[in-house]
Design an enzyme around this catalytic site. Structure first.
Site, PDB file in Angstrom:
ATOM      1  N   GLY A 210      13.809   6.003 -39.791  1.00 28.14           N
ATOM      2  CA  GLY A 210      14.543   6.617 -38.691  1.00 28.14           C
ATOM      3  C   GLY A 210      14.914   8.073 -38.944  1.00 28.14           C
ATOM      4  O   GLY A 210      14.755   8.932 -38.079  1.00 28.14           O
TER       5      GLY A 210
ATOM      6  N   HIS B  14      13.665  -1.189 -40.048  1.00 26.88           N
ATOM      7  CA  HIS B  14      14.594  -2.094 -40.739  1.00 26.88           C
ATOM      8  C   HIS B  14      15.850  -2.413 -39.946  1.00 26.88           C
ATOM      9  O   HIS B  14      16.721  -3.145 -40.413  1.00 26.88           O
ATOM     10  CB  HIS B  14      14.959  -1.549 -42.124  1.00 26.88           C
TER      11      HIS B  14
ATOM     12  N   THR C 250      -0.742   9.971 -45.990  1.00 27.02           N
ATOM     13  CA  THR C 250      -1.412   8.677 -45.755  1.00 27.02           C
ATOM     14  C   THR C 250      -0.409   7.688 -45.172  1.00 27.02           C
ATOM     15  O   THR C 250       0.697   7.524 -45.713  1.00 27.02           O
ATOM     16  CB  THR C 250      -1.976   8.131 -47.083  1.00 27.02           C
TER      17      THR C 250
ATOM     18  N   CYS D  12      34.080   6.186 -47.622  1.00 29.28           N
ATOM     19  CA  CYS D  12      34.964   6.071 -48.785  1.00 29.28           C
ATOM     20  C   CYS D  12      34.556   7.084 -49.843  1.00 29.28           C
ATOM     21  O   CYS D  12      33.392   7.132 -50.219  1.00 29.28           O
ATOM     22  CB  CYS D  12      34.849   4.691 -49.412  1.00 29.28           C
TER      23      CYS D  12
HETATM   24  N1  PLP Z   1      20.255   6.714 -36.655  1.00 23.46           N
HETATM   25  C1  PLP Z   1      21.117   5.690 -36.584  1.00 23.46           C
HETATM   26  C2  PLP Z   1      21.945   5.514 -35.362  1.00 23.46           C
HETATM   27  C3  PLP Z   1      21.238   4.812 -37.669  1.00 23.46           C
HETATM   28  O1  PLP Z   1      22.110   3.802 -37.607  1.00 23.46           O
HETATM   29  C4  PLP Z   1      20.442   5.025 -38.815  1.00 23.46           C
HETATM   30  C5  PLP Z   1      20.564   4.153 -40.015  1.00 23.46           C
HETATM   31  O2  PLP Z   1      21.634   3.729 -40.378  1.00 23.46           O
HETATM   32  C6  PLP Z   1      19.534   6.092 -38.831  1.00 23.46           C
HETATM   33  C7  PLP Z   1      19.475   6.914 -37.726  1.00 23.46           C
HETATM   34  C8  PLP Z   1      18.655   6.367 -40.011  1.00 23.46           C
HETATM   35  O3  PLP Z   1      17.590   5.444 -40.083  1.00 23.46           O
HETATM   36  P1  PLP Z   1      16.840   5.187 -41.477  1.00 23.46           P
HETATM   37  O4  PLP Z   1      17.781   4.460 -42.351  1.00 23.46           O
HETATM   38  O5  PLP Z   1      15.645   4.362 -41.111  1.00 23.46           O
HETATM   39  O6  PLP Z   1      16.433   6.517 -42.012  1.00 23.46           O
END
Ligand code: PLP
Length: 384
Positions: free
Chosen positions: A71, A201, A237, A325
């Site tokens: 992400g 994930h 890749t 934290c």
């Molecule tokens: N954006 C949001 C709203 C998320 O909750 C997260 C992960 O916690 C991410 C982006 C980042 O995704 P990744 O952990 O796959 O890099």
């Protein structure tokens, strides 16, 4: 006693179907999809199939999908790639204070490079009011990035409305749909977005595999350069096995989404009602707003989230803090700070995130444990 996992917003375990899709691509079929020999062509076929699946779920064309390493990378490519590609047209981007750090730190980078950044405030529900978004757009604005659903409090934004405002102003619109993908519709035309990020994930696929949807005609500059993979938009890749697992998980999550949201939402409502009935001085964050079915952010007055989490962990319950934290101190996270909670509640925010594995029996067990722990912590006056 079996442990109870209430941290699905942090990550979800890969489902068996996703693992089954990955295994043959890790061993005997684990070849390079750019190779021209038969082994490479087989890997390419698996990659193409995954791209077609993701595109179908999003209502997109296969060429509009770029696979990434999760992400954060997808978001970085969207924000940095779209802003940099449009630099000659303008150098102003708009986002909100409640975004994930993958967005916030990307716009910080742009700012250091001379862009102007507007970080819109959110209301008490964690939402960006549409009128304020519209008012923030300028002739030099090239990109807006607003999340579909917030990872800390679960608030769901009116993305279609916000994207319409951006389109009318000629501004490219990106949404971070990383939390939304498991439970909300993702059709990019219905949402009206130009760029959309997902991550495997968070919907029972593997970690380290994500995707960015890029609407045809949206200028984007690659942020990882090297080979010409992903139509020149992301070098390297491809993680064929991870991508295949992600695509399998996405198709299943979207097919099951309505039933999952109803089941998980009912458990979430029971959890919140039970806690509010048994514990005094608690507050459900963004209770009145449209929220993801799986996320419940609860603020406990006069309790330290860190201590509450430790006690929960010892009692077999995995949850997470709504506050960052740091050694010996608890600073409210940027999202919690933005909500304007009363001071006594700020250090005691816990995020419970429910998912596929959550059962009614687990929620009932959590409801017997939490009131005891909170009462104990308050009695001991171990508050921040
Ligand atoms: N954006 C949001 C709203 C998320 O909750 C997260 C992960 O916690 C991410 C982006 C980042 O995704 P990744 O952990 O796959 O890099």
């Amino acid at each position: 006693m079996k442990r109870i996992y209430l941290d699905h917003a942090a990550t979800t375990p890969a489902r068996p179907e996703a693992i089954a899709a990955m295994l043959p691509l890790l061993d005997a079929g684990g070849y390079n999809p750019s190779s021209i020999h038969a082994e490479g062509r087989a890997a390419r076929a698996a990659l193409d199939a995954a791209r077609n699946d993701v595109a179908r779920v999003l209502g997109a064309k296969p060429r509009e999908i770029v696979f990434t390493g999760g992400g954060s990378e997808s978001i970085n490519l969207a924000v940095l790639g779209a802003a940099r590609a449009a630099a000659a047209r303008g150098r102003h981007v708009v986002t909100s204070v409640a975004e994930h750090h993958a967005v916030l730190h990307a716009v910080d980078m742009l700012e250091r490079d001379g862009w102007e950044v507007t970080r819109l405030a959110v209301d008490a529900n964690g939402c960006v009011p549409a009128a304020e978004f519209a008012a923030a757009l300028r002739p030099q604005t090239t990109l807006a990035s607003l999340m579909s659903a917030n990872n800390e409090i679960g608030t769901v934004a009116s993305i279609a409305e916000l994207a319409r405002i951006a389109r009318r102003a000629g501004v490219v619109f990106h949404t971070d749909a990383v939390q939304a993908a498991a439970l909300l519709p993702l059709d990019v035309d219905e949402l009206g977005v130009d760029l959309l990020s997902i991550s495997g994930h968070k919907f029972y696929g593997p970690k380290g595999a994500g995707a960015l949807y890029i609407r045809s005609g949206t200028p984007i500059e690659a942020q990882i350069v090297g080979g010409g993979q992903e139509y020149g938009r992301r070098a390297g890749t491809e993680n064929v096995a991870g991508i295949a697992g992600m695509a399998t998980a996405l198709v299943l999550a979207q097919a099951e989404r309505a039933a999952a949201a109803a089941r998980i939402g009912a458990l979430r409502d029971r959890l919140e009602a039970g806690i509010c009935a048994a514990v005094h001085d608690v507050q459900v964050n963004a209770a009145g707003a449209p929220r993801l079915a799986g996320i419940s952010s609860i603020a406990f007055a006069a309790v330290s989230a860190e201590q509450l989490l430790i006690c929960l962990d010892l009692a077999g319950i995995a949850a997470s803090a709504g506050s960052a934290c740091a050694a010996g101190s608890l600073e409210p996270s940027h999202v919690i700070a933005a909500l304007g909670l009363p001071p006594a509640y700020r250090a005691g925010v816990i995020r419970f995130s429910l998912g596929q594995a959550t059962t009614s029996a687990q929620i009932e067990r959590v409801l017997t444990i939490i009131p005891q722990i909170v009462a104990h912590l308050r009695r001991a006056a171990v508050v921040v």
